[in-house]
Design an enzyme around this catalytic site. Structure first.
Site, PDB file in Angstrom:
ATOM      1  N   ASP A 193       0.845  -1.201   0.000  1.00  0.00           N
ATOM      2  CA  ASP A 193       0.000   0.000   0.000  1.00  0.00           C
ATOM      3  C   ASP A 193       0.879   1.250   0.000  1.00  0.00           C
ATOM      4  O   ASP A 193       0.606   2.224  -0.706  1.00  0.00           O
ATOM      5  CB  ASP A 193      -0.910  -0.020   1.235  1.00  0.00           C
ATOM      6  CG  ASP A 193      -1.642  -1.349   1.364  1.00  0.00           C
ATOM      7  OD1 ASP A 193      -2.350  -1.714   0.416  1.00  0.00           O
ATOM      8  OD2 ASP A 193      -1.469  -2.020   2.385  1.00  0.00           O
ATOM      9  N   HIS A 252      -4.604  -3.354   6.632  1.00  0.00           N
ATOM     10  CA  HIS A 252      -4.394  -3.652   5.210  1.00  0.00           C
ATOM     11  C   HIS A 252      -5.728  -4.129   4.647  1.00  0.00           C
ATOM     12  O   HIS A 252      -5.991  -5.319   4.518  1.00  0.00           O
ATOM     13  CB  HIS A 252      -3.316  -4.721   5.015  1.00  0.00           C
ATOM     14  CG  HIS A 252      -3.263  -5.223   3.597  1.00  0.00           C
ATOM     15  ND1 HIS A 252      -2.850  -4.436   2.559  1.00  0.00           N
ATOM     16  CD2 HIS A 252      -3.597  -6.412   3.048  1.00  0.00           C
ATOM     17  CE1 HIS A 252      -2.939  -5.127   1.422  1.00  0.00           C
ATOM     18  NE2 HIS A 252      -3.393  -6.321   1.701  1.00  0.00           N
TER      19      HIS A 252
HETATM   20  P1  NDP Z   1      -1.338 -15.904  -3.309  1.00  0.00           P
HETATM   21  O1  NDP Z   1       0.051 -16.387  -3.248  1.00  0.00           O
HETATM   22  O2  NDP Z   1      -1.764 -15.095  -4.473  1.00  0.00           O
HETATM   23  O3  NDP Z   1      -1.722 -15.092  -1.983  1.00  0.00           O
HETATM   24  C1  NDP Z   1      -1.388 -15.556  -0.713  1.00  0.00           C
HETATM   25  C2  NDP Z   1      -1.963 -14.668   0.338  1.00  0.00           C
HETATM   26  O4  NDP Z   1      -1.417 -13.369   0.227  1.00  0.00           O
HETATM   27  C3  NDP Z   1      -3.475 -14.490   0.267  1.00  0.00           C
HETATM   28  O5  NDP Z   1      -3.980 -14.574   1.592  1.00  0.00           O
HETATM   29  C4  NDP Z   1      -3.634 -13.104  -0.262  1.00  0.00           C
HETATM   30  O6  NDP Z   1      -4.795 -12.478   0.236  1.00  0.00           O
HETATM   31  C5  NDP Z   1      -2.449 -12.427   0.370  1.00  0.00           C
HETATM   32  N1  NDP Z   1      -2.115 -11.103  -0.150  1.00  0.00           N
HETATM   33  C6  NDP Z   1      -1.696 -10.064   0.626  1.00  0.00           C
HETATM   34  N2  NDP Z   1      -1.487  -8.994  -0.099  1.00  0.00           N
HETATM   35  C7  NDP Z   1      -1.793  -9.307  -1.356  1.00  0.00           C
HETATM   36  C8  NDP Z   1      -1.787  -8.582  -2.548  1.00  0.00           C
HETATM   37  N3  NDP Z   1      -1.460  -7.321  -2.608  1.00  0.00           N
HETATM   38  N4  NDP Z   1      -2.132  -9.202  -3.681  1.00  0.00           N
HETATM   39  C9  NDP Z   1      -2.490 -10.489  -3.653  1.00  0.00           C
HETATM   40  N5  NDP Z   1      -2.526 -11.225  -2.540  1.00  0.00           N
HETATM   41  C10 NDP Z   1      -2.187 -10.649  -1.399  1.00  0.00           C
HETATM   42  O7  NDP Z   1      -2.355 -17.124  -3.162  1.00  0.00           O
HETATM   43  P2  NDP Z   1      -2.351 -18.554  -3.865  1.00  0.00           P
HETATM   44  O8  NDP Z   1      -3.723 -19.059  -3.665  1.00  0.00           O
HETATM   45  O9  NDP Z   1      -1.711 -18.530  -5.191  1.00  0.00           O
HETATM   46  O10 NDP Z   1      -1.350 -19.387  -2.940  1.00  0.00           O
HETATM   47  C11 NDP Z   1      -1.562 -19.622  -1.626  1.00  0.00           C
HETATM   48  C12 NDP Z   1      -0.756 -20.845  -1.248  1.00  0.00           C
HETATM   49  O11 NDP Z   1      -0.796 -20.966   0.148  1.00  0.00           O
HETATM   50  C13 NDP Z   1      -1.285 -22.138  -1.838  1.00  0.00           C
HETATM   51  O12 NDP Z   1      -0.210 -22.818  -2.423  1.00  0.00           O
HETATM   52  C14 NDP Z   1      -1.807 -22.875  -0.611  1.00  0.00           C
HETATM   53  O13 NDP Z   1      -1.613 -24.273  -0.711  1.00  0.00           O
HETATM   54  C15 NDP Z   1      -0.924 -22.298   0.457  1.00  0.00           C
HETATM   55  N6  NDP Z   1      -1.374 -22.392   1.832  1.00  0.00           N
HETATM   56  C16 NDP Z   1      -0.414 -22.804   2.716  1.00  0.00           C
HETATM   57  C17 NDP Z   1      -0.697 -22.903   4.022  1.00  0.00           C
HETATM   58  C18 NDP Z   1       0.389 -23.376   4.916  1.00  0.00           C
HETATM   59  O14 NDP Z   1       1.551 -23.288   4.545  1.00  0.00           O
HETATM   60  N7  NDP Z   1       0.078 -23.861   6.085  1.00  0.00           N
HETATM   61  C19 NDP Z   1      -2.019 -22.580   4.561  1.00  0.00           C
HETATM   62  C20 NDP Z   1      -2.939 -22.086   3.580  1.00  0.00           C
HETATM   63  C21 NDP Z   1      -2.602 -22.008   2.255  1.00  0.00           C
HETATM   64  P3  NDP Z   1      -6.162 -12.384  -0.602  1.00  0.00           P
HETATM   65  O15 NDP Z   1      -6.687 -13.792  -0.665  1.00  0.00           O
HETATM   66  O16 NDP Z   1      -7.003 -11.473   0.223  1.00  0.00           O
HETATM   67  O17 NDP Z   1      -5.789 -11.835  -1.944  1.00  0.00           O
END
Ligand code: NDP
Length: 328
Positions: free
Chosen positions: A159, A187
């Protein structure tokens, strides 16, 4: 040379992870003299994809990358971690209530906080990126009672960078001419990007802009709703810019802010500027010697006060909700 620094990244197989890991491996997180060992955490279904990313990292032949380990168990992933980037989170899906979202994320960030408490290195620094980032950071922190609270932060640097870029564009200057930008609060769409203390080429930014209508109707909503605009244009959420901001956040925390400048980080409030103690809220901060400090003594006018209070009220509500769920 230095011993490698252990960097744990959760959600390593996701979009942000894909952009982030290569920047870390190339030395941009901690500096060009610091070797890193990556510890990747994923949910079991995504471990295979993380292995694919690890193969690509290996193929990058990064001189500073001293090793990669992949885990599906937080206890193992955070063991010995010096820096933790908590990116994986449960995204809000259609029809999901906020309470459900907070509960689902509690299931992720509570055990991660416990694992950090149990096994991270003495000097652990935690950045939460996964949304709702401020409250997820609060949950992790609350479950890591032996870790000093100032080690838990959440990301508002994206931001901050967006606000800096928009202001530079408006005034036709370079982003490096913009100093002392501030993001206050959560945020989320309620965040308040504040240019009243910002400087552009040494002059007050609000005076240089001199356009309250632009500020209220263009600048603030553009910054606050930039994520949605990117989804609209790209067909996918911002990932490389979020990764870049995470790099900036940690790099600045470790290496310091420049003289005469500050940055924005969501950090545990000590009550400064009327933000209730303990909330993880964004403030103007300076960093030095690996420690952050909230900039004190800024005058907050009535307009800014209203905006800060609104965003902080949202954080208080989120804290109340996770308290009721027994997560903090
Ligand atoms: P992303 O990598 O695109 O995003 C991950 C997180 O970052 C989301 O919560 C997203 O929020 C947040 N975020 C914060 N700022 C921003 C921004 N400016 N723009 C976009 N996102 C932002 O998500 P994916 O779905 O591609 O990947 C998530 C991964 O996490 C998956 O591989 C999943 O398996 C993994 N995962 C792992 C966990 C663990 O390690 N225990 C637990 C849960 C998931 P928002 O959704 O609001 O955009």
């Amino acid at each position: 040379t230095q011993a490698p620094v252990n960097v744990t990244v959760t959600g390593a197989a996701g979009q942000i992870g894909y952009a982030l890991l290569f920047r870390i491996a190339s030395g941009q997180l901690l500096g060009a003299d610091t070797p890193v060992k990556l510890r990747l955490l994923e949910i079991p279904q995504a471990v295979k994809a993380a292995e694919g990313t690890a193969m690509e990292l290996e193929d990058g032949a990064f001189p500073l990358l001293a090793g990669i380990d992949i885990f599906d168990d937080p206890k193992q992933a955070f063991a010995g971690a010096n820096v933790a980037l908590l990116v994986g989170a449960r995204p809000r899906t259609k029809g999901m209530e906020r309470g459900d979202l907070l509960e689902a994320n509690g299931g992720i960030f509570k055990p991660q906080g416990e694992a950090i408490n149990a096994g991270a290195a003495e000097d652990i620094k935690v950045l939460v990126v996964g949304n709702p980032a401020n409250t997820n950071s609060l949950i992790a922190r609350s479950n890591a009672p032996d870790v000093p609270i100032e080690r838990f932060t959440a990301m508002t640097r994206l931001d901050h960078n967006r606000a800096t870029a928009q202001l530079a564009k408006k005034l036709g200057v370079s982003v490096s001419d913009v100093k002392k930008m501030t993001i206050w609060g959560n945020h989320s769409a309620t965040q308040y990007p504040d240019i009243f203390h910002a400087e552009v080429a040494g002059k007050n930014a609000a005076e240089a802009v001199n356009d309250q209508k632009w500020l209220e109707e263009d600048f603030i909503p553009t910054v606050a709703k930039r994520g949605a605009a990117i989804i609209e244009a790209r067909g996918a959420s911002s990932a490389a810019s979020a990764a870049s901001a995470a790099i900036d956040h940690v790099y600045t925390w470790v290496n310091g802010t420049a003289e005469g400048d500050w940055t924005s980080m969501a950090v545990p409030s000590d009550g400064s500027y009327g933000v209730p103690e303990g909330l993880i809220s964004s403030f103007p901060v300076t960093c030095r010697g690996g420690k952050w400090e909230i900039v004190q003594g800024l005058e907050i006018d009535e307009f800014s006060r209203g905006k800060i209070d609104a965003s902080v009220a949202e954080l208080s509500e989120e804290r109340e909700a996770v308290r009721k769920l027994g997560l903090v």
